[in-house]
Design a protein around this motif. Structure first.
Motif, PDB file in Angstrom:
ATOM      1  N   SER A 156       0.836  -1.211   0.000  1.00 51.87           N
ATOM      2  CA  SER A 156       0.000   0.000   0.000  1.00 51.87           C
ATOM      3  C   SER A 156       0.865   1.252   0.000  1.00 51.87           C
ATOM      4  O   SER A 156       0.560   2.233  -0.695  1.00 51.87           O
ATOM      5  CB  SER A 156      -0.922  -0.006   1.222  1.00 51.87           C
ATOM      6  OG  SER A 156      -1.805  -1.106   1.189  1.00 51.87           O
ATOM      7  N   GLU A 175      -5.332   7.247   1.225  1.00 50.55           N
ATOM      8  CA  GLU A 175      -6.511   7.982   1.656  1.00 50.55           C
ATOM      9  C   GLU A 175      -7.778   7.543   0.921  1.00 50.55           C
ATOM     10  O   GLU A 175      -8.872   7.969   1.267  1.00 50.55           O
ATOM     11  CB  GLU A 175      -6.295   9.485   1.451  1.00 50.55           C
ATOM     12  CG  GLU A 175      -5.191  10.052   2.340  1.00 50.55           C
ATOM     13  CD  GLU A 175      -4.949  11.528   2.087  1.00 50.55           C
ATOM     14  OE1 GLU A 175      -5.656  12.114   1.228  1.00 50.55           O
ATOM     15  OE2 GLU A 175      -4.061  12.116   2.737  1.00 50.55           O
ATOM     16  N   TRP A 176      -7.638   6.686  -0.083  1.00 53.13           N
ATOM     17  CA  TRP A 176      -8.807   6.209  -0.826  1.00 53.13           C
ATOM     18  C   TRP A 176      -9.536   5.147  -0.009  1.00 53.13           C
ATOM     19  O   TRP A 176      -8.915   4.382   0.757  1.00 53.13           O
ATOM     20  CB  TRP A 176      -8.395   5.612  -2.167  1.00 53.13           C
ATOM     21  CG  TRP A 176      -7.724   6.585  -3.106  1.00 53.13           C
ATOM     22  CD1 TRP A 176      -7.661   7.934  -2.967  1.00 53.13           C
ATOM     23  CD2 TRP A 176      -7.039   6.263  -4.313  1.00 53.13           C
ATOM     24  NE1 TRP A 176      -6.974   8.485  -4.008  1.00 53.13           N
ATOM     25  CE2 TRP A 176      -6.572   7.482  -4.863  1.00 53.13           C
ATOM     26  CE3 TRP A 176      -6.767   5.081  -4.985  1.00 53.13           C
ATOM     27  CZ2 TRP A 176      -5.849   7.534  -6.051  1.00 53.13           C
ATOM     28  CZ3 TRP A 176      -6.057   5.127  -6.180  1.00 53.13           C
ATOM     29  CH2 TRP A 176      -5.613   6.347  -6.693  1.00 53.13           C
ATOM     30  N   ASP A 177     -10.838   5.027  -0.205  1.00 48.98           N
ATOM     31  CA  ASP A 177     -11.577   3.942   0.433  1.00 48.98           C
ATOM     32  C   ASP A 177     -11.374   2.653  -0.366  1.00 48.98           C
ATOM     33  O   ASP A 177     -10.781   2.659  -1.460  1.00 48.98           O
ATOM     34  CB  ASP A 177     -13.065   4.288   0.573  1.00 48.98           C
ATOM     35  CG  ASP A 177     -13.746   4.576  -0.774  1.00 48.98           C
ATOM     36  OD1 ASP A 177     -13.279   4.084  -1.818  1.00 48.98           O
ATOM     37  OD2 ASP A 177     -14.753   5.311  -0.776  1.00 48.98           O
ATOM     38  N   GLU A 178     -11.865   1.553   0.166  1.00 45.87           N
ATOM     39  CA  GLU A 178     -11.624   0.249  -0.451  1.00 45.87           C
ATOM     40  C   GLU A 178     -12.206   0.176  -1.861  1.00 45.87           C
ATOM     41  O   GLU A 178     -11.569  -0.356  -2.784  1.00 45.87           O
ATOM     42  CB  GLU A 178     -12.221  -0.858   0.427  1.00 45.87           C
ATOM     43  CG  GLU A 178     -12.137  -2.267  -0.159  1.00 45.87           C
ATOM     44  CD  GLU A 178     -10.719  -2.783  -0.328  1.00 45.87           C
ATOM     45  OE1 GLU A 178     -10.543  -3.826  -0.966  1.00 45.87           O
ATOM     46  OE2 GLU A 178      -9.779  -2.129   0.168  1.00 45.87           O
ATOM     47  N   GLU A 179     -13.392   0.699  -2.058  1.00 49.18           N
ATOM     48  CA  GLU A 179     -14.017   0.647  -3.379  1.00 49.18           C
ATOM     49  C   GLU A 179     -13.190   1.389  -4.422  1.00 49.18           C
ATOM     50  O   GLU A 179     -12.997   0.908  -5.544  1.00 49.18           O
ATOM     51  CB  GLU A 179     -15.422   1.251  -3.299  1.00 49.18           C
ATOM     52  CG  GLU A 179     -16.204   1.153  -4.604  1.00 49.18           C
ATOM     53  CD  GLU A 179     -17.603   1.731  -4.487  1.00 49.18           C
ATOM     54  OE1 GLU A 179     -18.278   1.867  -5.540  1.00 49.18           O
ATOM     55  OE2 GLU A 179     -18.023   2.037  -3.349  1.00 49.18           O
ATOM     56  N   SER A 180     -12.653   2.544  -4.034  1.00 49.58           N
ATOM     57  CA  SER A 180     -11.831   3.331  -4.963  1.00 49.58           C
ATOM     58  C   SER A 180     -10.530   2.614  -5.286  1.00 49.58           C
ATOM     59  O   SER A 180     -10.058   2.634  -6.439  1.00 49.58           O
ATOM     60  CB  SER A 180     -11.530   4.707  -4.359  1.00 49.58           C
ATOM     61  OG  SER A 180     -12.722   5.432  -4.115  1.00 49.58           O
ATOM     62  N   ARG A 181      -9.948   1.983  -4.294  1.00 52.49           N
ATOM     63  CA  ARG A 181      -8.697   1.246  -4.523  1.00 52.49           C
ATOM     64  C   ARG A 181      -8.913   0.101  -5.507  1.00 52.49           C
ATOM     65  O   ARG A 181      -8.142  -0.077  -6.450  1.00 52.49           O
ATOM     66  CB  ARG A 181      -8.155   0.697  -3.195  1.00 52.49           C
ATOM     67  CG  ARG A 181      -7.669   1.753  -2.221  1.00 52.49           C
ATOM     68  CD  ARG A 181      -7.073   1.085  -0.986  1.00 52.49           C
ATOM     69  NE  ARG A 181      -6.660   2.060   0.013  1.00 52.49           N
ATOM     70  CZ  ARG A 181      -5.966   1.765   1.108  1.00 52.49           C
ATOM     71  NH1 ARG A 181      -5.632   0.509   1.356  1.00 52.49           N
ATOM     72  NH2 ARG A 181      -5.620   2.710   1.973  1.00 52.49           N
ATOM     73  N   SER A 227      -8.051  -7.069   3.009  1.00 47.25           N
ATOM     74  CA  SER A 227      -9.016  -6.619   2.007  1.00 47.25           C
ATOM     75  C   SER A 227      -8.659  -7.146   0.624  1.00 47.25           C
ATOM     76  O   SER A 227      -7.543  -7.607   0.381  1.00 47.25           O
ATOM     77  CB  SER A 227      -9.059  -5.087   1.968  1.00 47.25           C
ATOM     78  OG  SER A 227      -7.798  -4.573   1.576  1.00 47.25           O
ATOM     79  N   SER A 234      -8.255  -5.342  -2.010  1.00 48.88           N
ATOM     80  CA  SER A 234      -7.247  -4.471  -2.627  1.00 48.88           C
ATOM     81  C   SER A 234      -5.834  -4.892  -2.246  1.00 48.88           C
ATOM     82  O   SER A 234      -4.894  -4.686  -3.026  1.00 48.88           O
ATOM     83  CB  SER A 234      -7.487  -3.011  -2.231  1.00 48.88           C
ATOM     84  OG  SER A 234      -7.346  -2.818  -0.842  1.00 48.88           O
TER      85      SER A 234
END
Length: 534
Positions: free
Chosen positions: A44, A61-67, A128, A130
């Motif tokens: 990460s 700083e991105w959330d899981e969906e964005s990653r 996760s 990601s």
């Protein structure tokens, strides 16, 4: 070969040299493929440096969906994120951290290896989807022509409980599923850290449940799931001296003729150090994997599963109440055991801690188990189990618990292992360490409380098993302890005195070096005496 033949040395050329050529042709130059293993935070951090360098913002700083969305887009694109070596180019010094450089150079190294020299890329502390996709992306971006299979390692109790949801999300990403060779996914189950996090009883149930849930998710997506069991040699780290029973007690439908497990440290020599031992060990593995496929072992009933949930909750709370919540615990642990000295003796294969700072949570599972074993307390294996069993036996559910012990082999195996560890423990020896090494009255009070819990746990196990004496059915173990305990007792007394003197010495003194040698000798002796507990 041809040169030797041309010069009249055909006997040599067609003898040993021909044998070597045939072996290299058949097996290659790689003796054993190695796995690569790294914590998810490192990947990460590397991606965070890359996204910042590209002006895309902070990956962290991105959330899981964005990653997941961004990584999926990059995997579908043929455009590389970085040129090779960008992180070392002049002007980029501030864009990439040392950890990020190390991570990117690791993937560059992977790209330079022969296909057969590396096997899997194991992701520690995986939490996760990601985390898994990140490794696939970094391999592709480094130019790895045949990417290593990406193996998530679920270690803590929370990670295990969330594993099914993580893999469900991952298998819903077509780009990732298409990358799987033969639609086969390997998942590593962490036994050591989950037990350190939640206690042996709660961890063992979480591991069982997680494997069942993951098997269901894989079946839903038509994925061939292979488990990689990250067990140590000791019971506190998932080990079981009875290899056959250990394999057969796994959840139904989770082995399916495929079983991968870690063999570490002294267990390599113990199980594979001699040809006859290696053959016997492989015989046991083969027989157990085959027997597991042909043994009818139904899943536990809902009543039993509800009971295990209750047991796990009670035992986990009791375990964490001591290990996490009691502020006296860390000072007591460091004073009453050789934990600090183990770190300085450099006898482990890895640093004792993942991070230089921090308490028990940052300590690796091996020194955590090893330190308690040396004092004959074996606390991580039994703490929490007695409170849970006593509470259930005293309730209206007591009959169900006794039924589970008699009829459910997996549960009985878990309880029997705790019983075996208690039979090897000695609260009197643990008290001797406290008397010599612990000066804080608060820590001493905690030690007394822990010994009371130990004795209560013994009584709870005997009540549930119906035994009059711990491990009374294992005559060989009882005979072994009769023979070796007098010798191990002496070593424990010597070790406690050595620790007391060593802690008074100045670092680097001649007397201190002699004491360190003496301490190492006693550590080796106690570990050998305790066997699968050490």
């Amino acid at each position: 070969n041809q040169s030797l033949c041309d010069t009249g040395n055909a006997i040599v050329a067609n003898g040993r040299l021909a044998d070597v050529i045939r072996k290299v042709s058949a097996f290659g130059l790689t003796l054993v493929p190695l796995d690569v293993r790294q914590e998810s935070d490192h990947h990460s951090e590397a991606l965070d440096c890359i996204t910042k360098h590209l002006g895309l913002g902070s990956y962290l700083e991105w959330d899981e969906e964005s990653r997941v969305e961004w990584i999926t887009e990059q995997l579908q694109s043929k455009r590389p994120l970085l040129r090779a070596g960008t992180w070392n180019e002049p002007g980029n010094e501030d864009s990439f951290t040392d950890a990020a450089r190390n991570t990117l150079e690791t993937f560059e190294m992977i790209s330079e290896q022969f296909d057969s020299s590396l096997g899997a890329y194991v992701i520690s502390q995986c939490t996760s989807a990601s985390d898994i996709l990140a490794v696939l992306l970094l391999q592709r971006d480094a130019g790895v022509t045949k990417p290593l299979r990406v193996v998530p390692l679920f270690e803590t109790l929370d990670d295990l409980n969330g594993a099914a949801a993580t893999m469900e999300q991952l298998f819903s990403v077509p780009t990732y599923v298409d990358s799987l060779q033969g639609r086969k996914q390997e998942v590593m189950i962490g036994y050591s850290d989950s037990a350190k996090d939640a206690g042996r009883l709660a961890a063992s149930w979480a591991q069982y449940e997680t494997q069942v849930q993951l098997a269901e998710v894989a079946k839903k997506h038509s994925i061939d799931l292979v488990y990689f069991h990250g067990k140590g040699g000791t019971v506190g780290r998932g080990g079981n001296p009875n290899t056959f029973d250990a394999i057969v007690s796994h959840a139904p439908g989770t082995i399916n003729g495929q079983f991968r497990v870690t063999e570490q440290g002294e267990m390599i020599n113990q199980n594979f150090g001699y040809s006859d031992r290696a053959e016997r060990t492989l015989d046991l593995y083969t027989a157990a994997v085959l027997a597991e496929q042909h043994t009818d072992r139904p899943l536990p009933t809902k009543k039993w599963k509800d009971m295990m949930d209750k047991l796990s909750e009670i035992s986990c709370d009791a375990y964490r109440r001591i290990v996490r919540d009691d502020e006296r615990f860390v000072p007591y642990f460091r004073a009453a055991t050789p934990e600090l000295e183990l770190s300085n003796l450099n006898i482990g294969s890895r640093p004792a801690k993942r991070k230089a700072s921090g308490g028990v949570e940052s300590l690796r599972a091996i020194p955590w188990i090893f330190a308690w074993t040396q004092t004959r307390s074996n606390l991580p294996t039994w703490l929490g189990a007695g409170e849970a069993i006593n509470e259930i036996l005293a309730s209206e559910d007591g009959t169900t618990l006794r039924e589970m012990y008699k009829e459910w082999g997996t549960f009985r195996t878990t309880i029997n292992l705790v019983e075996m560890i208690l039979s090897k423990s000695d609260s009197g020896i643990a008290r001797h360490y406290e008397n010599l090494l612990v000066s804080d009255p608060e820590a001493l009070a905690l030690g007394s409380k822990i010994r009371e819990i130990h004795d209560e746990t013994e009584r709870a196990i005997l009540d549930l098993s119906g035994h009059d004496r711990l491990s009374e059915d294992d005559r060989l173990l009882l005979r072994l302890m009769e023979v070796r305990n007098p010798y191990v007792d002496c070593l424990n007394v010597l070790q406690a005195e050595t620790l007391k003197r060593l802690r008074r010495e100045e670092e680097g003194s001649d007397e201190g070096e002699v004491l360190k040698d003496a301490l190492l000798t006693t550590i080796t002796g106690v570990a050998n005496g305790m066997g699968n507990t050490g």
